[in-house]
Write an enzyme that holds these catalytic residues in place. Structure first.
Site, PDB file in Angstrom:
ATOM      1  N   CYS A  27      -0.487   4.081   2.118  1.00 17.01           N
ATOM      2  CA  CYS A  27      -0.314   3.933   3.575  1.00 17.01           C
ATOM      3  C   CYS A  27       1.135   4.194   3.982  1.00 17.01           C
ATOM      4  O   CYS A  27       1.398   4.799   5.012  1.00 17.01           O
ATOM      5  CB  CYS A  27      -0.645   2.513   4.037  1.00 17.01           C
ATOM      6  SG  CYS A  27      -2.085   1.808   3.287  1.00 17.01           S
ATOM      7  N   ASP A  28       2.079   3.698   3.202  1.00 11.76           N
ATOM      8  CA  ASP A  28       3.467   3.624   3.668  1.00 11.76           C
ATOM      9  C   ASP A  28       4.469   4.494   2.902  1.00 11.76           C
ATOM     10  O   ASP A  28       5.617   4.606   3.323  1.00 11.76           O
ATOM     11  CB  ASP A  28       3.933   2.155   3.623  1.00 11.76           C
ATOM     12  CG  ASP A  28       3.076   1.277   4.522  1.00 11.76           C
ATOM     13  OD1 ASP A  28       2.625   1.782   5.566  1.00 11.76           O
ATOM     14  OD2 ASP A  28       2.839   0.115   4.162  1.00 11.76           O
ATOM     15  N   CYS A  84       0.834  -1.201   0.000  1.00 14.25           N
ATOM     16  CA  CYS A  84       0.000   0.000   0.000  1.00 14.25           C
ATOM     17  C   CYS A  84       0.871   1.255   0.000  1.00 14.25           C
ATOM     18  O   CYS A  84       1.326   1.703   1.054  1.00 14.25           O
ATOM     19  CB  CYS A  84      -0.931  -0.006   1.205  1.00 14.25           C
ATOM     20  SG  CYS A  84      -1.918   1.485   1.318  1.00 14.25           S
TER      21      CYS A  84
END
Ligand code: NDP
Length: 314
Positions: free
Chosen positions: A142-143, A139
């Site tokens: 997300c990261d 992701c």
């Protein structure tokens, strides 16, 4: 486990992506008082995406997480009973149907709508598993933040990989994009954007031999399978964006599914092979997989469930 006291509902919806929430909105407006379990990722896959430009009704586009908050609030406002929890087991052998949540709580439902979506696929190499969470991620949204100003890699050549490569290109110094064939699967417009981004470097016919690093990622060894050439490139983040698997494991043995695990619905309906059990969204759609088609199929499932329940006098 079977002897515990069950909580009863007319309609249980499993999943909280566009399909699940849309089913909840329609069912709640039809006064079915649906109970919806959100699963491990409330809001589903759109919560890990950025800009959604193709969901009708938002001419300027909308962020995926924000769109899903709208869905959730709308379902709540209509009176759906939204709950945290993951469906872990089902028994569809007799009515009412049984669904266990988090392996302990038992729900008995007259009808069930399955909208469990799909999850990211992995390369399944040892170093990917070992370094997952330590530089390996599925992701980018997300990261990606953790790799600001650093070099990263992304595997895949579909729309997801293209979208995530573009996202990473805004944060990271260089994005190495590994494409296993000599062409991309992504839509033309996304391919053009990727190709025209100076800090995205595309490697054609290339596969990952190994992700390098002891405790965290510090490089990768890749192989061009046409020339046979291997090379090591220093990177700090390694993103996998190679597609998804349907979240249908708990329905194996009960519901008809194809060889990839996608639930099979009767054409033009949300009906599965068990009456009163319906499916909507990505868990039954390997072709379109769009938020708007998932929402549309969630609506179909709610209408089918409503007809089914009213024919039973419920
Ligand atoms: P796709 O299945 O479309 O693409 C997967 C990609 O990963 C392919 O390029 C595939 O290569 C590659 N791949 C698969 N396995 C491996 C592997 N083991 N090693 C290396 N590469 C691998 O998945 P997406 O998640 O990209 O997209 C799913 C659907 O969602 C599509 O219909 C897409 O159009 C849609 N989507 C739409 C968006 C939008 O409209 N904004 C955004 C994101 C997704 P190969 O081509 O060789 O098979």
């Amino acid at each position: 486990m079977d002897k515990q006291l069950a909580e009863k509902t007319h309609l249980l919806i499993i999943g909280s992506g566009p399909a699940g929430y849309t089913a909840a909105i329609y069912a709640a407006r039809a006064n079915l008082k649906p109970m919806l379990y959100q699963g491990i990722q409330p809001g589903g896959q759109l919560t890990i995406t950025t800009e959604v430009e193709n969901y009708p009704g938002f001419p300027e586009g909308i962020q995926g997480p924000e769109l899903m908050i709208h869905f959730e609030k709308q379902a709540q406002r209509m009176g759906a009973d939204l709950r945290y929890g993951l469906a872990t087991k089902v028994d569809f052998s007799q009515k009412p149907y049984k669904v266990w949540i988090d392996e302990e709580k038992l729900i008995e439902a007259d009808a069930v709508i399955i909208a469990t979506g799909a999850s990211a696929k992995w390369l399944n190499i040892e170093s990917e598993q070992r370094l997952n969470g330590y530089g390996v991620s599925a992701c980018a949204v997300c990261d990606g933040f953790f790799f600001r100003g650093k070099e990263v890699a992304i595997v895949g050549a579909g729309d997801t990989a293209a979208e995530e490569a573009l996202y990473l290109s805004k944060l990271c110094s260089t994005v190495h994009m590994l494409v296993r064939r000599d062409e991309m699967r992504a839509s033309k417009v996304m391919q053009d954007r990727v190709k025209n981004t100076p800090n995205i470097k595309i490697y054609w016919n290339t596969e990952t031999d190994e992700i390098l690093g002891e405790k965290t990622v510090d490089g990768m060894r890749i192989k061009n399978h046409v020339s046979g050439e291997t090379q090591e490139i220093p990177i700090k983040g390694f993103f996998v964006a190679i597609g998804h698997n349907p979240n249908s494991d708990i329905f194996k043995g009960w519901l008809d599914m194809d060889e990839a695990g996608y639930l099979i619905t009767q054409a033009g309906t949300a009906k599965t092979n068990i009456e009163g059990v319906f499916a909507a969204g990505d868990v039954q759609d390997k072709i379109y997989r769009q938020a708007v088609t998932a929402a549309g199929s969630g609506c179909m499932a709610a209408l089918d469930a409503e007809r089914y329940l009213s024919a039973l006098g419920l």
